[in-house]
Scaffold this motif. Sequence first.
Motif, PDB file in Angstrom:
ATOM      1  N   HIS A 186       0.830  -1.211   0.000  1.00 26.99           N
ATOM      2  CA  HIS A 186       0.000   0.000   0.000  1.00 26.99           C
ATOM      3  C   HIS A 186       0.862   1.257   0.000  1.00 26.99           C
ATOM      4  O   HIS A 186       2.078   1.194   0.195  1.00 26.99           O
ATOM      5  N   ASP A 230       0.780   4.951   2.075  1.00 22.29           N
ATOM      6  CA  ASP A 230       0.110   5.577   3.219  1.00 22.29           C
ATOM      7  C   ASP A 230      -0.813   6.714   2.764  1.00 22.29           C
ATOM      8  O   ASP A 230      -1.935   6.856   3.255  1.00 22.29           O
ATOM      9  N   ASN A 259       5.500   9.052   7.202  1.00 20.60           N
ATOM     10  CA  ASN A 259       5.731   8.193   8.352  1.00 20.60           C
ATOM     11  C   ASN A 259       7.201   8.148   8.711  1.00 20.60           C
ATOM     12  O   ASN A 259       8.066   8.062   7.833  1.00 20.60           O
ATOM     13  N   HIS A 307       4.874   0.140   0.117  1.00 17.03           N
ATOM     14  CA  HIS A 307       5.540  -0.711   1.110  1.00 17.03           C
ATOM     15  C   HIS A 307       4.592  -1.774   1.647  1.00 17.03           C
ATOM     16  O   HIS A 307       3.375  -1.705   1.430  1.00 17.03           O
TER      17      HIS A 307
HETATM   18 MN    MN Z   1       1.951   2.095   5.750  1.00 14.17          MN
END
Ligand code: MN
Length: 272
Positions: A109, A111, A128, A210
């Motif tokens: 996916h 983020d 992130n 990722h």
């Molecule tokens: Mn993620």
Amino acid sequence: MKLSAHQLQQFEDEGYLFFPDCFSEEEIALMRTEGQRILELDRQEVWREKSGAPRTAFAAHTFNDVFRILAHHPRLVEPLQQIFKEQVYVHQFKLNAKAAFEGDVWQWHQDYGTWARDDGMPEPRAMNIAVFLDEVFPFNGALMLIPKSHKHGTLQAGHDRATTSYPLWTLDQDTVTRLCREAEEPGRPGIVAPTGKPGSVLMFHGNLVHASAPNITPYPRKIAYLTLCAVSNHITKFTRPEWIAHRDFTPIVPVDDNALAEHARTHRTAAE
Ligand code: MN
Ligand code: SIN
């Protein structure tokens, strides 16, 4: 912590930066103990795998002093202020357990795919930062990244509500295969999986693709994830609970660089 021109270029080209040994063993020991304790709590912010093992604890920075310090830590906040060229706020905070033997998959996916679709975040000006609380090995569910995949914008995704206990906008196999082929370089496959000691830090672009595999080893892989968003890019849709996608857009004022070590020392003294 200030990023060099070389690091900024590397982030733009590859979509991630890895810093081994960003936090000391003393700082990490404190976070590991607190993190484990929080994952065992019975509260709505702690999500479990289908097996019942802890998967994710959200928003620990709102009810725990150690993680409140981490969410305001200059080693995490300053590089993002530098990348986004403005102040940042906490969009999300989570402790991912990837428990020994039971930690489940995180499918492929982006983020920002979730932040855009579920939270109405205008641009991928959020990202992130992963802080390793346990050692991440190649075999205990290391985070896998597809370098350069952040350059493709927000890819088409399907909303998976069935595979794990956590709903996620996931990419299909053809897309992942195509991105991996594009990322391949002589001597390097199209996937990297940074591994390292507790205290290592991984920052990655909101559109970097990722995933992570299940953990079938006796070695847990706890990672704290701080999601920081540029203040001018705050979310506009409130479909998820406040403790998953925060609605307080107050700019972070970083704490002192030694705040975690100071906290460890004070509490050690108090316990003696
Ligand atoms: Mn993620
Ligand atoms: C995530 O992508 O949000 C978490 C992945 C992981 O902790 O393995």
